[in-house]
Design an enzyme around this catalytic site. Structure first.
Site, mmCIF file in Angstrom:
data_model
loop_
_atom_site.group_PDB
_atom_site.id
_atom_site.type_symbol
_atom_site.label_atom_id
_atom_site.label_comp_id
_atom_site.label_asym_id
_atom_site.label_seq_id
_atom_site.Cartn_x
_atom_site.Cartn_y
_atom_site.Cartn_z
ATOM 1 N N SER A 59 0.799 -1.227 0.000
ATOM 2 C CA SER A 59 0.000 0.000 0.000
ATOM 3 C C SER A 59 0.831 1.276 0.000
ATOM 4 O O SER A 59 0.319 2.351 -0.302
ATOM 5 C CB SER A 59 -0.950 0.015 1.194
ATOM 6 O OG SER A 59 -0.238 0.169 2.408
ATOM 7 N N LYS A 130 0.928 4.897 6.736
ATOM 8 C CA LYS A 130 0.349 5.727 5.679
ATOM 9 C C LYS A 130 1.044 7.085 5.669
ATOM 10 O O LYS A 130 1.816 7.428 6.553
ATOM 11 C CB LYS A 130 -1.160 5.946 5.896
ATOM 12 C CG LYS A 130 -1.995 4.679 5.994
ATOM 13 C CD LYS A 130 -2.044 3.897 4.697
ATOM 14 C CE LYS A 130 -2.838 2.602 4.862
ATOM 15 N NZ LYS A 130 -2.721 1.729 3.673
#
Length: 245
Positions: A59, A130
């Site tokens: 990701s 993230k």
């Protein structure tokens, strides 16, 4: 055996070379104590200062790859600092990305937690990595006419995105509440991030207090050794409320 012969035998025993058999158990005990002390030191260092974090998914590609071990600086925000736009952070998603921690065997969980703290196992199912795109008060919109994300009215060119990815395939228009973060993966097509929790309680926002630390370096594999550099993509974004920052 006469008295003289007995004395000679005793002298022979006292002068026999020391084989070190009595020292071996002591040496082994010292070795184990050293191993335990090192393990305790590493766990404490990992808990409070710098933790290895094994990247379990793609990701955050191309910035972070599957199998990378990232060193997470836990002191980055401990003394008054707060996550900034563009920072790559590791956080506990309990209450924002997941409703609660999954139940499990406490002993297995403890052992897994210790292994994860040393970067030897995948992180907890509730830990995420993230990039911060919006901080408290920011107005984040996707997308402008050129498909770019806007923060406080300023379009952001994102050079760290995975080649071929659009900034987002989901439209959104949000204001980040104070004390929270809007976070997104660099591989937007494969990232489950704030966008995926828009309709849930909390709206996909991550409380600043849930941030574990900032990803500082890629420590493994050796060929990937480098710092996780801060991006200048947000340098022209004005501060929330119309100021400049």
């Amino acid at each position: 055996m006469d008295t003289e012969a007995l004395h000679d035998t005793e002298r022979d025993r006292s002068s026999a070379p020391d084989t070190g058999e009595g020292e071996r158990p002591r040496f082994v005990r010292r070795g184990w104590l050293l191993v335990v002390a090192c393990a305790v030191f590493l766990l404490l260092f990992s808990t409070y200062v710098m933790q290895p974090f094994l990247i379990p998914s793609g990701s955050m590609e191309p910035t972070l790859r599957v199998g990378d071990r990232v060193l997470v600086n836990k002191l980055a925000y401990r003394f008054g600092g707060e996550p900034a736009r563009g920072d790559v952070v590791v956080f506990d998603g309990t209450g924002s990305f997941v409703s609660e921690k999954p139940a499990g065997n406490p002993v297995t969980g403890l052992l897994h937690g210790a292994a994860a703290a040393l970067g030897l196992a995948e992180p907890s199912e509730t830990d995420y990595v993230k990039r911060v795109v919006g901080v408290g008060g920011d107005h984040v919109v996707c997308c402008d006419k050129r498909g770019r994300i806007e923060v406080n009215g300023k379009p952001v060119d994102e050079p760290y995105l995975y080649p071929g990815d659009a900034p987002s395939s989901v439209d959104f228009d949000i204001v980040v509440p104070a004390g929270t973060l809007w976070v997104m993966g660099d591989h937007r097509a494969k990232s489950s991030d704030s966008r995926d929790h828009l309709g849930e309680a909390g709206g996909g926002m991550v409380p600043v207090g849930q941030v574990i630390g900032r990803a500082q370096w890629i420590g493994w594999p050796l060929g990937r050794w480098s710092s996780v550099g801060r991006t200048s993509a947000f340098s022209g974004v004005p501060a929330a409320g119309g100021g400049h920052g």
